[in-house]
Write a protein that holds these residues in place. Structure first.
Motif, PDB file in Angstrom:
ATOM      1  N   ARG A  42       0.837  -1.201   0.000  1.00 49.36           N
ATOM      2  CA  ARG A  42       0.000   0.000   0.000  1.00 49.36           C
ATOM      3  C   ARG A  42       0.874   1.254   0.000  1.00 49.36           C
ATOM      4  O   ARG A  42       1.512   1.572   0.996  1.00 49.36           O
ATOM      5  CB  ARG A  42      -0.900   0.006   1.231  1.00 49.36           C
ATOM      6  N   GLY A  43       0.877   1.955  -1.140  1.00 52.87           N
ATOM      7  CA  GLY A  43       1.600   3.213  -1.221  1.00 52.87           C
ATOM      8  C   GLY A  43       3.093   3.048  -1.080  1.00 52.87           C
ATOM      9  O   GLY A  43       3.627   1.949  -0.991  1.00 52.87           O
ATOM     10  N   GLY A  44       3.807   4.188  -1.014  1.00 55.06           N
ATOM     11  CA  GLY A  44       5.241   4.160  -0.813  1.00 55.06           C
ATOM     12  C   GLY A  44       5.999   3.541  -1.968  1.00 55.06           C
ATOM     13  O   GLY A  44       5.467   3.299  -3.050  1.00 55.06           O
ATOM     14  N   GLU A  45       7.279   3.260  -1.746  1.00 59.18           N
ATOM     15  CA  GLU A  45       8.106   2.659  -2.774  1.00 59.18           C
ATOM     16  C   GLU A  45       9.297   1.939  -2.142  1.00 59.18           C
ATOM     17  O   GLU A  45       9.658   2.170  -0.988  1.00 59.18           O
ATOM     18  CB  GLU A  45       8.606   3.712  -3.762  1.00 59.18           C
ATOM     19  N   PHE A  46       9.899   1.043  -2.931  1.00 55.36           N
ATOM     20  CA  PHE A  46      11.086   0.325  -2.504  1.00 55.36           C
ATOM     21  C   PHE A  46      12.322   0.976  -3.136  1.00 55.36           C
ATOM     22  O   PHE A  46      12.286   1.388  -4.291  1.00 55.36           O
ATOM     23  CB  PHE A  46      11.025  -1.140  -2.947  1.00 55.36           C
TER      24      PHE A  46
END
Length: 505
Positions: A273-277
């Motif tokens: 859910r959302g964000g990034e790696f």
């Protein structure tokens, strides 16, 4: 063929013939073989003769409740369960809590094992259980437990606080906790820990750094549906595999950074859910799997495309790469914006959930264009059967022309990939011929253009719905492929099907 026959041990007749006297009957009995009672008297009790090591090994496959039940087998087994080193307790829904607590306390009180190999608890953690579970864990830790698994139900992130003594258990080798409060305040001393799995936990960076810093021989780490952690940094040379499954990002601009210079395998899975790696230091990676999903809003298209492109840039050196359908969908968006991918060195490429989706060929071309050293290609189709469509080879052959034209047009873009490709494998889902069109056009193209192609495998052995359909569509696909001209004289078409007696091509 070995033929076995069974004979009755007793030769007594079912009914006595009329007119026989008691003397005659006694004489017949004197000539009879030994009775079953005599055989039992002279037989060996193999269960009681088992060595202790074998009995303890048997206990390792049983719950503690079942191990206690073995006390009725023989005198030897009456108290053998008390030396059981494998403790496994499960509390089903609807059980009486007080009776369960009394049972576990009684088992631990009578335990004579010097060392505990394993402690497993699977069940709810109501208020009545919490103090008892804390006491049971302390018992296991004091007995040098090597494996601990605590799977709590009906909770969410916060109710049960792991005892502090657990973080100083130097004998612990494998640990799995689910829905526990994972707060770390002091020093962590897990000098023997090799495997760590944390599910549904509220973590923080400081606590995670203490855990990873206190686990010098950690080899495997899995975080599933965890929230709060923003940075995973592991310097240990023993660290081999990291799995991030359904990560929960907190905040709009949240990010999970991964830095592990000795990591060999990385898997990003599930619905995030959302964000990034972001991958900072993963220079030793040899395998990577990008099979996660995120929502793609209209104002996030460019950000998602940059996310996948950035991950592939950091993974350019891996030899085995797995990409899920979401990442391939993003590749289509990158194609629309004329964004090129970095050159990839992978030799084994696995594309999941492809070929049956609209626009999938474009995504496949995009990734093949960047994998110029590719030797093995694995495709998992997502075709579904449609009984309303007429199944005949003529209609398939007519409609597949557009697909063949597409691959001939893009041949120059994947020319380098075709120079090294040797093995192609398709895993289908029991689809009909019409659903095979995108796959069939690709396979025909590879058969006609891959210079060193050794084999094309159509694999239906693990297909969930393959048992519900006749093998004829797959046989027809194989027949069509065999009728095509081959660029590589040694190229073979292999059909694998689960039904016994189905011919292989």
């Amino acid at each position: 063929m070995l033929k076995m026959e069974t004979k009755s041990q007793s030769t007594l007749p079912n009914a006595l013939p009329s007119g026989n006297s008691s003397e005659e009957l006694a004489g017949k009995r004197a000539r009879l073989p030994p009775s079953n009672q005599d055989e039992r008297r002279n037989s060996v009790d193999y269960i009681s003769e088992l060595p202790d090591a074998i009995i303890l090994h048997i206990f390792s496959f049983m719950t503690t409740k079942d191990a206690v039940k073995t006390s009725i087998l023989s005198k030897r087994w009456r108290s053998t369960w008390t030396s059981n080193q494998y403790m496994s307790f499960s509390l089903p829904l609807g059980s009486i809590l007080k009776s369960f607590i009394t049972f576990v306390d009684s088992v631990l009180l009578r335990c004579t094992a010097i060392k505990a190999k394993r402690f497993l608890y699977d069940g709810p953690c109501f208020a009545l259980i919490q103090s008892s579970l804390d006491r049971w864990l302390q018992f296991a830790i004091k007995h040098g437990v090597e494996e601990v698994s605590v799977n709590l139900r009906y909770l969410r992130y916060k109710d049960f606080l792991l005892p502090r003594i657990l973080f100083c258990c130097t004998t612990l080798v494998n640990l799995r906790v689910s829905q526990c409060c994972f707060r770390v305040f002091g020093t962590v001393n897990w000098c023997s820990l090799k495997t760590l799995r944390i599910d549904y936990a509220n973590l923080n960076n400081d606590g995670m750094m203490r855990v990873l810093g206190g686990s010098p021989v950690l080899e495997f780490l899995e975080l599933k549906s965890c929230v709060g952690v923003k940075h995973i940094m592991v310097e240990s040379k023993s660290f081999r595999e990291l799995v991030i499954d359904s990560h929960v990002f907190r905040g709009r601009a949240s990010m999970l950074k991964i830095s592990a210079p000795h990591l060999l395998r990385l898997r990003l899975l599930g619905n995030s859910r959302g964000g990034e790696f972001r991958l900072d230091e993963v220079s030793s990676l040899i395998e990577a799997e990008l099979n996660f999903n995120m929502k793609i809003a209209l104002n996030k298209v460019k950000a998602r495309a940059n996310l996948v492109k950035g991950l592939l840039k950091k993974l350019h050196h891996v030899t085995k790469l797995v990409m899920g359908s979401w990442c391939l969908q993003v590749l289509l968006l990158m194609e629309a914006r004329d964004m090129s991918l970095p050159s990839l060195e992978c030799r084994h490429l696995i594309l999941l959930g492809t070929a049956g989706h609209e626009g999938a060929p474009e995504a496949i071309v995009k990734i093949l264009e960047s994998t110029q050293l590719l030797e093995k290609l694995f495709l998992q189709t997502t075709c579904t059967p449609n009984s309303a469509i007429e199944l005949n080879a003529e209609s398939v052959g007519h409609r597949v022309i557009a697909g063949e034209e597409f691959w001939n047009l893009v041949r120059w873009r994947i020319y380098q990939c075709l120079m090294h490709l040797k093995h192609v494998e398709i895993v289908d889902c029991g689809a009909n011929l019409l659903a095979w069109e995108p796959v069939l056009s690709l396979l025909k193209f590879l058969l006609q253009n891959a210079l060193w192609l050794d084999k094309i495998v159509i694999n239906s052995t693990n297909s969930k719905s393959s048992q519900a359909f006749e093998p004829s569509p797959r046989l027809e696909v194989a027949r069509i492929l065999l009728s095509q001209s081959k660029c590589s004289p040694s190229a073979k078409v292999i059909l694998r099907y689960p039904f016994q007696g189905c011919p292989s091509v």
